[in-house]
Design an enzyme around this catalytic site. Sequence first.
Site, PDB file in Angstrom:
ATOM      1  N   LEU A 228      55.109 -21.235 -62.089  1.00  0.00           N
ATOM      2  CA  LEU A 228      56.456 -21.868 -61.944  1.00  0.00           C
ATOM      3  C   LEU A 228      56.607 -23.349 -62.769  1.00  0.00           C
ATOM      4  CD1 LEU A 228      59.269 -22.502 -60.699  1.00  0.00           C
ATOM      5  CD2 LEU A 228      58.187 -23.720 -58.950  1.00  0.00           C
ATOM      6  N   GLU A 262      50.587 -10.141 -60.757  1.00  0.00           N
ATOM      7  CA  GLU A 262      51.159  -9.511 -59.419  1.00  0.00           C
ATOM      8  C   GLU A 262      52.642  -9.558 -59.516  1.00  0.00           C
ATOM      9  OE1 GLU A 262      51.299 -10.689 -54.819  1.00  0.00           O
ATOM     10  OE2 GLU A 262      49.534 -11.451 -56.073  1.00  0.00           O
TER      11      GLU A 262
END
Length: 401
Positions: A228, A262
């Site tokens: 992020l 992922e």
Amino acid sequence: MDDPMETRLKPYVIDSNEALDIKLIRKEDDLEDDDTSFSPEMSHQVFGDSETIFGYKDLQVQLYYSAGSLETYLGMKYTEKLQKGEIDDVEPDDVFPKLMAKLTPPVYDNLDAFVKALSKDEKFKPCGELLHSFTVNDNGNNRQFEVYKADMTCQGFKEYHDRLQMFILWYIDAASFIDVDDDQWHYFNMYEKFTTSGQQRYATIGFATVYQYYAYPNHTRPRIAQVLILPPFQKLGLCANLLRAIYRQYIGSNEVKDITVEDPAIEFQRVRDYVDAINCMKLPSFSRQLLVQGFNKDMINEARDKFKINKRQSRRIYEILRLQMTDLSNEQEYRDYRLDVKKRLNSPYKRGLQDMKKLESLGNVAIPPPEQRIQSLEKEYRSLEEDYKKVIRRLEEVSEQ
């Protein structure tokens, strides 16, 4: 006909994404500067699937952080609050408990006390080892950034990470907090290094978490789990630099087999494609004359050995780089490329076709007609090509600089 009760309650229903005002405060003046505010992309993990807050008019939920150490303030403003019993037995939502259940204490509810706590940023320093430093030209302003790798043995890092990870609830769908007691988690944090009033400071910019899985027989396979860059710092190329820092940590290790991701979001996958394509362009096996001959084992091995790129991702990079060199006005050349990609896209369907035929004979499933599969494959290909072209445009922008 409108429900009278619904009509009376509607003015007290507000979108929780619009109500939440987030700020990263570097100086006291930022408190009154609307340009420092940003909003969540989602809030269902705090305020429910409807992403609404009930019971207030003109609600503003203030979630403010000091830019470096992430000291936290929580406040509320509104012009009117629905009183209990005012409309039958309907009660306004209790906003603070929902947020406090996710926030890491201490949380200030007094703005003056929070302003005093901003001074803690004067002494704030990133935890861990400096991996990567770089400068970005932002409209003529050279900004300096650094990436550090830290772990939970660093004093104060656990508390800092607990505050930082709150942001994933606003920007990563289905996100969950990780188990910080598991030492297989690696933490990569990005900061802006800046000067104010002649003093050097650090501001939190973003982070990534990587889990180190075991790979037989004596290797590890790092998997990037969360990435992020906070909204005020997006569109500056910072995510690509964060990814490069992660790569630097692992590509020199003989123990690392390859690096995986992922469930990558579309935006992150494009950043990954861009960084991996730049790296693979340097490799002999990805030369122009070899790309046109098709994907091969040399590409798999060289991408893995040099940059820890796994097989699936190396195939994707091959397709991007081959598309870049394909003359789309040459009908045969473009057709050969499309068929090559579609063959790969159709492989899982062909492998499962025999099982589907068995199920069809038992009456459990109906195999779609060939023309329907062709249409579906074409749609899948077109979507993929558009993603690839976005990566290629970015590659070409860099090459022109």
